[in-house]
Design a protein around this motif. Structure first.
Motif, PDB file in Angstrom:
ATOM      1  N   GLU A  11       0.814  -1.207   0.000  1.00  0.00           N
ATOM      2  CA  GLU A  11       0.000   0.000   0.000  1.00  0.00           C
ATOM      3  C   GLU A  11       0.850   1.261   0.000  1.00  0.00           C
ATOM      4  N   THR A  12       1.909   1.291   0.825  1.00  0.00           N
ATOM      5  CA  THR A  12       2.768   2.481   0.877  1.00  0.00           C
ATOM      6  C   THR A  12       3.928   2.405  -0.101  1.00  0.00           C
ATOM      7  N   LEU A  13       4.266   1.215  -0.550  1.00  0.00           N
ATOM      8  CA  LEU A  13       5.441   0.935  -1.379  1.00  0.00           C
ATOM      9  C   LEU A  13       6.752   1.217  -0.644  1.00  0.00           C
ATOM     10  N   HIS A  14       6.703   1.312   0.677  1.00  0.00           N
ATOM     11  CA  HIS A  14       7.912   1.487   1.467  1.00  0.00           C
ATOM     12  C   HIS A  14       8.495   0.134   1.838  1.00  0.00           C
ATOM     13  N   GLU A  15       9.827   0.062   1.848  1.00  0.00           N
ATOM     14  CA  GLU A  15      10.499  -1.163   2.265  1.00  0.00           C
ATOM     15  C   GLU A  15      10.433  -1.303   3.785  1.00  0.00           C
ATOM     16  N   ILE A  16      10.233  -2.523   4.233  1.00  0.00           N
ATOM     17  CA  ILE A  16      10.158  -2.830   5.659  1.00  0.00           C
ATOM     18  C   ILE A  16      11.156  -3.946   5.943  1.00  0.00           C
ATOM     19  N   PRO A  17      12.115  -3.733   6.851  1.00  0.00           N
ATOM     20  CA  PRO A  17      13.117  -4.775   7.117  1.00  0.00           C
ATOM     21  C   PRO A  17      12.482  -6.018   7.719  1.00  0.00           C
ATOM     22  N   ASP A  18      12.936  -7.187   7.264  1.00  0.00           N
ATOM     23  CA  ASP A  18      12.418  -8.446   7.798  1.00  0.00           C
ATOM     24  C   ASP A  18      12.979  -8.753   9.177  1.00  0.00           C
ATOM     25  N   HIS A  19      14.166  -8.245   9.482  1.00  0.00           N
ATOM     26  CA  HIS A  19      14.837  -8.541  10.755  1.00  0.00           C
ATOM     27  C   HIS A  19      15.359  -7.235  11.353  1.00  0.00           C
ATOM     28  N   THR A 141       5.893  -3.921 -11.435  1.00  0.00           N
ATOM     29  CA  THR A 141       4.531  -4.298 -11.823  1.00  0.00           C
ATOM     30  C   THR A 141       3.551  -4.016 -10.694  1.00  0.00           C
ATOM     31  N   SER A 142       3.948  -4.356  -9.471  1.00  0.00           N
ATOM     32  CA  SER A 142       3.098  -4.097  -8.303  1.00  0.00           C
ATOM     33  C   SER A 142       2.905  -2.603  -8.084  1.00  0.00           C
ATOM     34  N   ALA A 143       3.963  -1.814  -8.326  1.00  0.00           N
ATOM     35  CA  ALA A 143       3.867  -0.366  -8.154  1.00  0.00           C
ATOM     36  C   ALA A 143       2.909   0.244  -9.175  1.00  0.00           C
ATOM     37  N   VAL A 144       2.973  -0.234 -10.414  1.00  0.00           N
ATOM     38  CA  VAL A 144       2.033   0.234 -11.443  1.00  0.00           C
ATOM     39  C   VAL A 144       0.602  -0.022 -10.995  1.00  0.00           C
ATOM     40  N   ASP A 145       0.330  -1.211 -10.507  1.00  0.00           N
ATOM     41  CA  ASP A 145      -1.030  -1.570 -10.093  1.00  0.00           C
ATOM     42  C   ASP A 145      -1.472  -0.735  -8.896  1.00  0.00           C
ATOM     43  N   ALA A 146      -0.555  -0.510  -7.933  1.00  0.00           N
ATOM     44  CA  ALA A 146      -0.900   0.277  -6.748  1.00  0.00           C
ATOM     45  C   ALA A 146      -1.241   1.710  -7.130  1.00  0.00           C
ATOM     46  N   ALA A 147      -0.421   2.317  -7.985  1.00  0.00           N
ATOM     47  CA  ALA A 147      -0.675   3.700  -8.387  1.00  0.00           C
ATOM     48  C   ALA A 147      -1.979   3.805  -9.178  1.00  0.00           C
ATOM     49  N   ASP A 148      -2.244   2.831 -10.030  1.00  0.00           N
ATOM     50  CA  ASP A 148      -3.482   2.845 -10.806  1.00  0.00           C
ATOM     51  C   ASP A 148      -4.699   2.706  -9.903  1.00  0.00           C
ATOM     52  N   ALA A 149      -4.615   1.861  -8.889  1.00  0.00           N
ATOM     53  CA  ALA A 149      -5.735   1.690  -7.947  1.00  0.00           C
ATOM     54  C   ALA A 149      -5.959   2.971  -7.148  1.00  0.00           C
ATOM     55  N   ARG A 336      -4.879   5.985  -0.547  1.00  0.00           N
ATOM     56  CA  ARG A 336      -4.250   4.661  -0.467  1.00  0.00           C
ATOM     57  C   ARG A 336      -5.171   3.659   0.214  1.00  0.00           C
ATOM     58  N   ILE A 337      -5.797   4.069   1.319  1.00  0.00           N
ATOM     59  CA  ILE A 337      -6.697   3.160   2.036  1.00  0.00           C
ATOM     60  C   ILE A 337      -7.959   2.908   1.206  1.00  0.00           C
ATOM     61  N   ALA A 338      -8.482   3.976   0.612  1.00  0.00           N
ATOM     62  CA  ALA A 338      -9.709   3.849  -0.179  1.00  0.00           C
ATOM     63  C   ALA A 338      -9.497   3.050  -1.457  1.00  0.00           C
ATOM     64  N   SER A 339      -8.237   2.835  -1.842  1.00  0.00           N
ATOM     65  CA  SER A 339      -7.961   2.069  -3.065  1.00  0.00           C
ATOM     66  C   SER A 339      -8.148   0.568  -2.869  1.00  0.00           C
ATOM     67  N   ARG A 340      -8.308   0.122  -1.632  1.00  0.00           N
ATOM     68  CA  ARG A 340      -8.334  -1.327  -1.377  1.00  0.00           C
ATOM     69  C   ARG A 340      -9.402  -2.066  -2.182  1.00  0.00           C
ATOM     70  N   PRO A 341     -10.637  -1.563  -2.269  1.00  0.00           N
ATOM     71  CA  PRO A 341     -11.611  -2.308  -3.098  1.00  0.00           C
ATOM     72  C   PRO A 341     -11.202  -2.372  -4.563  1.00  0.00           C
ATOM     73  N   TYR A 342     -10.552  -1.300  -5.059  1.00  0.00           N
ATOM     74  CA  TYR A 342     -10.208  -1.239  -6.471  1.00  0.00           C
ATOM     75  C   TYR A 342      -8.990  -2.103  -6.802  1.00  0.00           C
ATOM     76  N   ARG A 343      -8.215  -2.460  -5.801  1.00  0.00           N
ATOM     77  CA  ARG A 343      -7.079  -3.362  -6.023  1.00  0.00           C
ATOM     78  C   ARG A 343      -7.547  -4.781  -6.364  1.00  0.00           C
ATOM     79  N   LYS A 344      -8.805  -5.073  -6.078  1.00  0.00           N
ATOM     80  CA  LYS A 344      -9.321  -6.421  -6.331  1.00  0.00           C
ATOM     81  C   LYS A 344      -9.686  -6.636  -7.799  1.00  0.00           C
ATOM     82  N   ILE A 345      -9.676  -5.567  -8.581  1.00  0.00           N
ATOM     83  CA  ILE A 345     -10.004  -5.691 -10.000  1.00  0.00           C
ATOM     84  C   ILE A 345      -8.815  -5.206 -10.825  1.00  0.00           C
TER      85      ILE A 345
END
Length: 368
Positions: A11-19, A141-149, A336-345
């Motif tokens: 949703e934010t496209l920010h990196e989050i450390p795993d450890h 590819t994921s970033a394109v979809d997120a921005a479009d949503a 970003r939050i309101a895009s969640r329903p639109y990410r499903k299509i």
């Protein structure tokens, strides 16, 4: 275990450390002395959101080796610090000056910077160019979809604010004309009619639907005192006296929607919202009204989540200037939050959705 491993928040496209703990311990042991070690320390500090430390480390690495890649890393920290007036021009310069090996990175990072500002169209342009240059990159590819949503959510919002109130406005005179036994607060019951008709409604749902109405509790108490509602600490229920009125109000809404939209389109998206289960009537136009209403209130909930996360009260929110950076940040988070329903299509379905909603009228020829 690779302590530098990270994942990207979709949703934010920010990196989050795993450890993060292990990465922090590694960073605290470092004594950088060359471009590579300063770069590694700066990237680790950014991932940990130790942004002042990251800025110092990456500025030092940049001074030692002023490549486009080093400039991109440094500008990325400025972006995360919210220093967009510095970050955006630097990303633009990097895009212009990058060679073939890093040009897709330059576009990707420029896109992320615009994404953080809620400039979805510019972000999408950069992401698409990055994808054109490197078509096998899943993160792009994921970033394109997120921005479009997100762009879809922002584009749909004014249409929802146009269409849903139009039904209520047109229904008002009709309701007044046909209701012979109704309370003075008929408008509030009309807003809740499709929910109350199906049974008890959680009180918090009604609060959320009317969060900007300061006299809500007073109105609900009056409706209960007059015998229209039953209130408990957790629920609101219509009384037997109220049910015929709710049916009448729902019928008015359904008739109005059918007048406005005699051949309604099928929209491919429903939000995860309490209004999704509220049924005004089992007709295409009424279900479209329910769908638009659910999407509108889903966005309203997203907006509330965004300004509450900033620690604001409603009066403080309303006092923000239109060009306030804080208001911009709230609107970006809302999209970003309101895009969640639109990410499903998919993107093609989003484009058709926008066209279909934009084509819906808010008045019919026979309405005054």
């Amino acid at each position: 275990m690779t302590i530098h491993a990270f994942h990207v928040d979709p949703e934010t496209l920010h990196e989050i450390p795993d450890h993060p703990a292990e990465l922090a311990a590694w960073l605290d042991r470092q004594s950088p002395d060359d471009h590579e070690s300063w770069t590694a320390a700066g990237v680790a500090a950014r991932l940990l959101r130790r942004l002042d430390q990251a800025e110092h480390a990456l500025a030092t690495a940049l001074a030692l080796n002023p490549t486009v890649a080093a400039r991109l890393r440094h500008a990325h920290v400025l972006q995360w610090q919210g220093r967009f007036t510095e970050a955006v021009p630097e990303f633009d310069r990097c895009v212009a000056e990058a060679d073939d090996d890093v040009r897709h990175f330059a576009h990707q990072h420029a896109g992320k910077c615009h994404y953080d500002q809620g400039r979805w169209d510019l972000a999408l342009t950069h992401f698409r160019e990055a994808l054109r240059l490197r078509s096998t990159a899943p993160l792009i590819t994921s970033a394109v979809d997120a921005a479009d949503a997100c762009l879809t959510a922002a584009t749909i919002a004014p249409e929802l604010h146009r269409l849903v109130p139009a039904v209520h406005r047109a229904s008002g005179p009709r309701a007044v004309a046909v209701v012979t036994d109704g309370p003075p607060r008929l408008g509030l019951l009309a807003e809740m009619a499709s929910l109350l008709a199906t049974g008890p409604v959680p009180r918090q749902v009604i609060r959320d639907l009317n969060r900007y109405a300061p006299t809500l509790d007073t109105a609900l108490t009056a409706l209960a005192t007059d015998g229209w509602l039953i209130l408990t600490a957790d629920t609101i229920t219509a009384t037997p006296r109220c049910h015929p009125l709710l049916a009448l109000l729902n019928d008015v809404h359904a008739t109005t929607a059918a007048t406005l939209w005699p051949t309604p389109p099928l929209l491919p998206v429903w939000p995860d919202h309490p209004l999704t289960s509220a049924i005004t009537a089992d007709t295409p136009a009424a279900r479209l009204f329910d769908q638009l209403r659910a999407l509108r209130h889903d966005r309203a909930d997203a907006h509330a989540t965004a300004w509450q996360a900033e620690g604001l009260t409603i009066p403080e929110l309303q006092a923000l200037p239109p060009d306030s950076p804080l208001r911009t940040r709230i609107e970006t988070t809302t999209d970003r939050i309101a895009s969640r329903p639109y990410r499903k299509i998919d993107a093609e379905s989003r484009a058709h959705l926008i066209d279909n909603v934009r084509a819906l009228p808010e008045k019919s020829p026979d309405m005054p």
